[in-house]
Design a protein around this motif. Structure first.
Motif, mmCIF file in Angstrom:
data_model
loop_
_atom_site.group_PDB
_atom_site.id
_atom_site.type_symbol
_atom_site.label_atom_id
_atom_site.label_comp_id
_atom_site.label_asym_id
_atom_site.label_seq_id
_atom_site.Cartn_x
_atom_site.Cartn_y
_atom_site.Cartn_z
ATOM 1 N N ARG A 6 65.771 12.779 101.969
ATOM 2 C CA ARG A 6 65.464 11.609 102.438
ATOM 3 C C ARG A 6 64.087 11.520 103.227
ATOM 4 N N LYS A 7 63.758 12.581 103.952
ATOM 5 C CA LYS A 7 62.589 12.708 104.631
ATOM 6 C C LYS A 7 61.385 12.788 103.548
ATOM 7 N N MET A 8 61.849 13.785 102.555
ATOM 8 C CA MET A 8 60.835 14.162 101.428
ATOM 9 C C MET A 8 60.357 12.736 100.777
ATOM 10 N N CYS A 25 62.029 9.655 110.284
ATOM 11 C CA CYS A 25 61.407 8.856 109.536
ATOM 12 C C CYS A 25 60.109 7.980 110.140
ATOM 13 N N ASP A 26 60.528 7.481 111.520
ATOM 14 C CA ASP A 26 59.529 6.712 112.075
ATOM 15 C C ASP A 26 58.393 7.534 112.452
ATOM 16 N N GLU A 27 58.379 8.918 112.994
ATOM 17 C CA GLU A 27 57.327 9.558 113.243
ATOM 18 C C GLU A 27 56.518 9.994 111.887
ATOM 19 N N THR A 41 42.438 14.814 122.229
ATOM 20 C CA THR A 41 43.554 13.952 122.233
ATOM 21 C C THR A 41 45.073 14.598 122.206
ATOM 22 N N PRO A 42 45.923 14.241 122.867
ATOM 23 C CA PRO A 42 47.307 14.974 122.581
ATOM 24 C C PRO A 42 47.985 14.893 121.442
ATOM 25 N N VAL A 43 48.898 15.487 121.028
ATOM 26 C CA VAL A 43 49.344 15.947 119.709
ATOM 27 C C VAL A 43 50.349 14.918 119.636
ATOM 28 N N LEU A 44 50.425 13.390 118.778
ATOM 29 C CA LEU A 44 51.377 12.634 118.738
ATOM 30 C C LEU A 44 52.499 13.126 117.684
ATOM 31 N N ILE A 45 51.895 13.425 116.623
ATOM 32 C CA ILE A 45 52.590 13.814 115.318
ATOM 33 C C ILE A 45 52.198 15.194 114.973
ATOM 34 N N ASP A 46 53.259 16.273 114.881
ATOM 35 C CA ASP A 46 52.850 17.438 114.387
ATOM 36 C C ASP A 46 53.683 17.817 113.191
ATOM 37 N N PHE A 47 53.003 17.899 112.070
ATOM 38 C CA PHE A 47 53.318 17.947 110.577
ATOM 39 C C PHE A 47 53.559 19.430 110.422
ATOM 40 N N ARG A 48 54.358 20.279 111.450
ATOM 41 C CA ARG A 48 54.532 21.720 111.022
ATOM 42 C C ARG A 48 55.397 21.971 110.170
ATOM 43 N N ALA A 49 55.427 22.991 109.309
ATOM 44 C CA ALA A 49 56.215 23.274 108.287
ATOM 45 C C ALA A 49 57.380 24.354 108.757
ATOM 46 N N GLY A 50 57.025 25.006 109.902
ATOM 47 C CA GLY A 50 58.129 26.047 110.136
ATOM 48 C C GLY A 50 59.135 25.581 111.301
ATOM 49 N N ALA A 51 59.367 24.310 111.243
ATOM 50 C CA ALA A 51 60.364 23.849 112.264
ATOM 51 C C ALA A 51 61.517 23.403 111.467
ATOM 52 N N VAL A 52 62.700 22.997 112.107
ATOM 53 C CA VAL A 52 63.894 22.489 111.394
ATOM 54 C C VAL A 52 64.396 21.341 112.168
ATOM 55 N N ASP A 53 65.116 20.397 111.600
ATOM 56 C CA ASP A 53 65.520 19.249 112.059
ATOM 57 C C ASP A 53 66.571 19.525 113.414
ATOM 58 N N GLN A 54 66.171 19.012 114.414
ATOM 59 C CA GLN A 54 66.986 19.259 115.886
ATOM 60 C C GLN A 54 68.048 18.487 115.951
ATOM 61 N N THR A 55 67.985 17.165 115.510
ATOM 62 C CA THR A 55 69.093 16.196 115.499
ATOM 63 C C THR A 55 70.290 16.587 114.837
ATOM 64 N N HIS A 56 70.161 17.223 113.905
ATOM 65 C CA HIS A 56 71.288 17.543 112.707
ATOM 66 C C HIS A 56 71.805 18.787 113.053
ATOM 67 N N PHE A 57 71.145 19.728 113.906
ATOM 68 C CA PHE A 57 71.629 20.898 114.176
ATOM 69 C C PHE A 57 73.084 21.243 114.587
ATOM 70 N N LYS A 76 48.348 20.707 104.230
ATOM 71 C CA LYS A 76 49.828 21.369 104.209
ATOM 72 C C LYS A 76 50.571 19.969 105.417
ATOM 73 N N LEU A 77 51.651 19.553 104.958
ATOM 74 C CA LEU A 77 52.323 18.480 105.636
ATOM 75 C C LEU A 77 53.809 19.109 105.771
ATOM 76 N N GLY A 78 54.278 19.427 106.622
ATOM 77 C CA GLY A 78 55.874 19.766 106.878
ATOM 78 C C GLY A 78 56.365 18.347 107.533
ATOM 79 N N PHE A 79 57.556 18.377 107.204
ATOM 80 C CA PHE A 79 58.263 16.986 107.781
ATOM 81 C C PHE A 79 59.701 17.213 108.124
#
Length: 459
Positions: A366-368, A444-446, A101-117, A436-439
């Motif tokens: 807000r995400k938390m 918010c939809d994801e 199954t392809p990954v739809l949602i990745d709860f990775r903790a080591g990433a940052v928010d791209q839309t607000h960078f 462990k769930l990173g967000f």
């Protein structure tokens, strides 16, 4: 047992690679049922790893039923059903991999928010910096003075740490800084206390220098400091503002206890302040280094709060170590990008760094809150949420008679990638699995879709 050679890679912890290799040998029949495995000490010596590493691998094999222990005799291989062995042999099949199954949602903790960078601002400053003459040189071995000055100002304002640019060392990552620091300390301090559970990357850095490790148990209520006096070490590695991975913060009383311990032992506290900027219920706690800068080695980075790929970290050394460190590492070039150092220095100087942190604290809060609210709504009393006050992830203790591996595999079947916590534990293991769930890099939809799919997968 057939002679085999382990070729370790950097993709996963060593204990896990040992566990997986033995699991494969057993499933293929290379190690027959009833055969005795090497002792923990013998295997550790032959692979040049710590005994804790081999013990963790064997513990995992015991937990899954591949082997069993017989008192002082050692560990022996269990018999597997033929069908299980056959399935295990088929699993690496190319066709089966393609059907995953392809990954739809990745709860990775080591990433940052791209839309607000702040891409435009960072690019603008980077282009300006490219015209500077300094870019056409190798740069200073311990980091550019302009960046170290900005970090010193920032640490005083945000963490209460009084330091000078001369005491700050710029590096590429926390692990790299710990490896350098380990080289400095190993002659006088043969052992180090680490948190259990705790950051596995730090343990790997200490084991690289063959430090003996003592473990300080950490629970949801905090660390058990009553054990400190019984330990032999003079150095301790801690994550006091947001314990990794439990998320609990050290109280002022605990901080003072730790400072008194280090002073009495004439040792050092290594304070990893890896994501102290993101506390959502109160202001970030003052750093340990703000209480006593003579006994605390302070570590910080820009990976969690800004951009992992920038590879910028820093270390504040106490006066007693500054000259010794510089004497040791003066012949070596800096491990970090000169362009990124100069760009970050200007980014901080013009106030963009402070604006970015304030903005992202609100975004991540807000995400938390959204993630925690959805988890409570969907799972109710079937889970316990750990660490919702700060950081870029939460831990979910699942109240089911299921293994960590089962929960991860079931989530993956529904297209959700979640992460284990077993790699953080040494002796202080839990009776129930914790995921462990990173967000940080999810919308918010994801987040909502991910939680809904998790509910289906874990039902």
């Amino acid at each position: 047992m057939k002679n085999t050679i382990f070729a370790f890679n950097s993709d996963s912890p060593k204990y896990k690679q040992i566990y997986e290799q033995f699991k494969l040998f057993i499933e293929r029949g290379d190690i027959p049922p009833g055969e005795q495995l090497p002792s923990i000490r013998m295997l550790a010596d032959s692979l040049q790893v710590s005994r804790n590493t081999t013990l963790m691998a064997y513990d995992q094999l015991v937990a899954e039923g591949y082997i069993h222990g017989e008192g002082r005799k050692g560990y022996f291989v269990n018999e597997l059903e033929a069908l299980l062995v056959q399935k295990a042999f088929i699993s690496p099949n190319k066709e089966e991999k393609e059907s995953e199954t392809p990954v739809l949602i990745d709860f990775r903790a080591g990433a940052v928010d791209q839309t607000h960078f702040p891409v435009k601002v960072w690019r603008k400053i980077s282009n300006q910096v490219l015209t500077l003459q300094e870019n056409f040189q190798y740069g200073e071995p311990f980091g550019e003075t302009c960046l170290r000055e900005q970090i010193a100002t920032y640490l005083l304002q945000s963490r209460g740490v009084k330091t000078e640019a001369n005491a700050i060392i710029i590096g590429s990552s926390t692990q790299q800084m710990l490896i350098h620091l380990g080289h400095l300390l190993k002659d006088n301090f043969p052992s180090i206390i680490v948190e259990d559970p705790g950051y596995d990357g730090a343990r790997e850095a200490f084991q690289f220098h063959r430090f003996s490790l003592e473990t300080l148990p950490v629970y949801e209520s905090g660390a058990d400091f009553s054990l400190l006096e019984q330990m032999k070490s003079q150095v301790i590695y801690v994550t006091p503002s947001h314990q990794s991975p439990i998320g609990v913060s050290m109280t002022i009383q605990q901080r003072q206890t730790l400072i008194r311990w280090a002073t009495k032992r004439k040792g050092y506290i290594i304070e990893d302040d890896y994501d102290s900027e993101f506390r959502y219920t109160q202001q970030p706690f003052p750093a340990l280094a703000s209480i006593d800068s003579t006994r605390v080695i302070y570590l910080g980075n820009f990976s969690k709060s800004f951009l992992p790929g920038i590879r910028l970290s820093y270390m504040v050394l106490p006066p007693s170590l500054i000259n010794h460190y510089k004497d040791q590492f003066l012949p070596f070039e800096s491990t970090t990008s000169l362009l990124h150092q100069l760009t970050m220095a200007k980014f901080m100087e013009v106030g963009e760094w402070s604006r970015h942190i304030k903005r992202m604290r609100l975004v991540y809060k807000r995400k938390m809150q959204h993630l925690v609210s959805l988890l409570k709504e969907q799972f109710e009393q079937r889970i316990t949420i750990i660490g919702e006050q700060s950081g870029l992830y939460v831990l979910v203790k699942v109240h089911q008679k299921r293994s960590e591996e089962w929960l991860i595999e079931r989530a993956s079947f529904y297209g959700v990638k979640v992460y284990p916590t077993s790699l953080y534990f040494i002796k202080n293991k839990t009776s129930e699995p914790i995921i462990k769930l990173g967000f940080s890099n999810l919308s918010c939809d994801e987040i909502q879709l991910g939680v809904e799919l998790l509910k289906k997968s874990w039902s």
